[in-house]
Design an enzyme around this catalytic site. Sequence first.
Site, short mmCIF file in Angstrom:
data_model
loop_
_atom_site.label_atom_id
_atom_site.label_comp_id
_atom_site.label_asym_id
_atom_site.label_seq_id
_atom_site.Cartn_x
_atom_site.Cartn_y
_atom_site.Cartn_z
N GLU A 121 -25.32 3.22 -68.43
CA GLU A 121 -25.67 1.85 -68.69
C GLU A 121 -24.44 1.04 -68.70
O GLU A 121 -24.18 -0.18 -68.23
CB GLU A 121 -26.61 1.61 -70.11
CG GLU A 121 -27.83 2.22 -69.98
CD GLU A 121 -28.67 1.89 -68.85
OE1 GLU A 121 -28.63 0.84 -68.34
OE2 GLU A 121 -29.44 2.84 -68.29
N ASP A 162 -24.55 6.74 -62.39
CA ASP A 162 -24.99 8.23 -62.61
C ASP A 162 -23.48 8.76 -62.76
O ASP A 162 -23.28 9.77 -63.61
CB ASP A 162 -25.75 9.10 -61.87
CG ASP A 162 -27.24 8.60 -62.10
OD1 ASP A 162 -27.46 8.16 -63.19
OD2 ASP A 162 -28.02 8.94 -61.14
#
Length: 883
Positions: free
Chosen positions: A721, A784
């Site tokens: 995030e 990711d």
Amino acid sequence: MACLGPSAQVPELPEKNCGYREVQYWDQRYQGAADSAPYEWFGDFSCFRDLLEPELRPLDRILVLGCGNSALSYEIFLGGFPDVTSVDYSSVVVAAMRARYAHVPTLRWETMDVRALGFPSGSFDVVLEKGTLDALLTGEQDPWTVSSEGVHTVDQVLNEAGFRKRTSRLLGLHTQLELVLAGVSLLLAALLLGCLVALGVQYHRDPSHSTCLTEACIRVAGKILESLDRGVSPCEDFYQFSCGGWIRRNPLPDGRSRWNTFNSLWDQNQAILKHLLENTTFNSSSEAERKTQRFYLSCLQVERIEELGAQPLRDLIDKIGGWNVTGPWDQDNFMEVLKAVAGTYRATPFFTVYVSADSKSSNSNIIQVDQSGLFLPSRDYYLNRTANEKVLTAYLDYMEELGMLLGGQPTSTREQMRQVLELEIQLANITVPQDQRRDEEKIYHKMSIAELQALAPSMDWLEFLSFLLSPLELGDSEPVVVYGTDYLQQVSELINRTEPSVLNNYLIWNLVQKTTSSLDHRFESAQEKLLETLYGTKKSCTPRWQTCISNTDDALGFALGSLFVKATFDRQSKEIAEGMISEIRAAFEEALGHLVWMDEKTRQAAKEKADAIYDMIGFPDFILEPKELDDVYDGYEVSEDSFFQNMLNLYNFSAKVMADQLRKPPSRDQWSMTPQTVNAYYLPTKNEIVFPAGILQAPFYTCNHPKALNFGGIGVVMGHELTHAFDDQGREYDKEGNLRPWWQNESLAAFRNHTACIEEQYSQYQVNGEKLNGRQTLGENIADNGGLKAAYNAYKAWLRKHGEEQQLPAVGLTNHQLFFVGFAQVWCSVRTPESSHEGLVTDPHSPARFRVLGTLSNSRDFLRHFGCPVGSPMNSGQLCEVW
């Protein structure tokens, strides 16, 4: 009246009663258990549920003795008590039960003799048995007394405090046998108990005590080993190595098109919420919480919903002006129907209108308009008609069936619905693909309502928006942000050239889509047939209560979150999570300093943005303040006897909330996810990351697990995030959350070169012969990769400060390797081919398999710790790296 549950055929009895004590009898009895229906001794859970539930709490650790082929453990789980361990004398039936309930990971099954339970003292809060002690009594001289070999072992595994808490009430009411039957408590079946003795010997031989032998370590080691596939080399296919065992143990549950860690955890959260909402002693000082229970109970009133049938929606359609599919309609009311459907009832035909922070002035809200109007998940389903013929036919069948259920005639309904489908196909043709909408600078267009009117003149925008945002007064100069001017212009032209009857049918069809989930089972059955074609779901067996929990979460999610947080959330978790975020942020910023492609001015601005990222953990504070919580839902009327009306009231209420936001600044307390949600997000206009309480649980985070697993789980989620602030979309926003150019041209060009490597890499991956869209998934792939790197660097920093951790027993992995396995096992997943295709065309995330393989094949740390040589499948020799 006898209380008997549905059971399999009664098996043969032993020749003598003492045979009940012999394991050979039970193994033979249960030979066909895997393929037969459950068999209940005496009765099922419903027979004594009312007696038992007042003694239970949602988080109690429950042990079921002599589970046999009974559905008791599963029914307890469905009753809102997720932590259940079951033991039986017969390894045959234990294997059968593991297979039958493999889709429920919190149900654990062990082969044990109840006279010699292998659990540590105090492992359980509740112990239940239904007929097992009767089997032991066949060998007793006195049929009214259970020998100490059975009672003592039960007493030993019970949590002492929990037992005493209930003793004062139960001892006066029940005999010794009944007391054990009523039972009291669980947490943890150690999956490696068979290794405990050997491990204990090793522990005492090793003076450094380098192996962790706590219950938590043994349990998590067992789960990791269950999920691994040791037959695959980690350098060949790390996803299969990490998840092969999990995939074998987790066939898709009926009615599901996909199953993964997130689904499993959400099921657990739902079970807790069910218990809270169905508690007969429910009493709250908050009106919002009381509304939540009323809404949930109205959804459960299936008999009332069936009794009303389609009439509530028929009445609503008549109120709006009729539907050409089912009867007379007002031919001159396009604007009135559009205002009702899109305004009052919040459907989204042709486009969607909402109020949110202005991307270029993030301290103020603004009206925003974007493309919408398709029922199927993606434009691809409409445009590639040959490949999607089955889906389009199933969709038309669904449209026809709903039209008929609402009063349409067989001779005309299909043809009229075919015309609506053709209109949606035309909409799909002008809809801009998601992978072409990633540059927000290019698609953002601010204009006045007057300019919007000139752009798309087929409707009166001032009239429509004034109705939508009533009672606010709007004028021609009111600013609006339009995402996709070409789309709106073409929609306007499409409306102008479409027959009024088709427009009416399309508008009402949008209303029908939105409301049929509140009607009787015929509408649900019609939808299930479409979903089977679209997602590959074989049949739906979702309990009504789960559907109602999801509906309640959508309607009153923060009031529901208040109940969830008060029942489950450990406030210490918030402090620990904030500490981990600080560690990961520091690791990310340290890596910023080593980027050779970024100039100093841009680097400094990036560091300032990372410093400014605001983290929200667990839940917004207002949900625990009854008055503030009540104010949020003030004006939303909820009754217990009309689910359909509750849904209509919700749509109307949400429209009023939207209007109320327009003249107010954005609030940090306004979360986009409810506290019980198993997910997290980054919001660029607030430059904030949010981690709801629902995800701060195993397997993402557990306080007594190795740090390697916590950093590999929730740590990677946090890093993911945080990295979104610097992906191809997030990087366009500055530290204040405003969309503006703040990068130097040289660094921006270098960034695009590095992201092109990621895009190309992921575009080569295939699922069932279909390639991934590396452009569509670019932002998530960047996050990711960056998240994994930041979390691993944070873990290394933690080790430098605290020293090496003890290793888990039996797994044969260093803690550095464990970090990567923990990360990979978060993404273990199974999915139907149809659902996999849907994900490829709609999801901004890569499929789970490539979230693991793509990320780890770019990680130097992973390749080093697993020794993967260049040329192996996990190490192509070319690494893509952005952050």
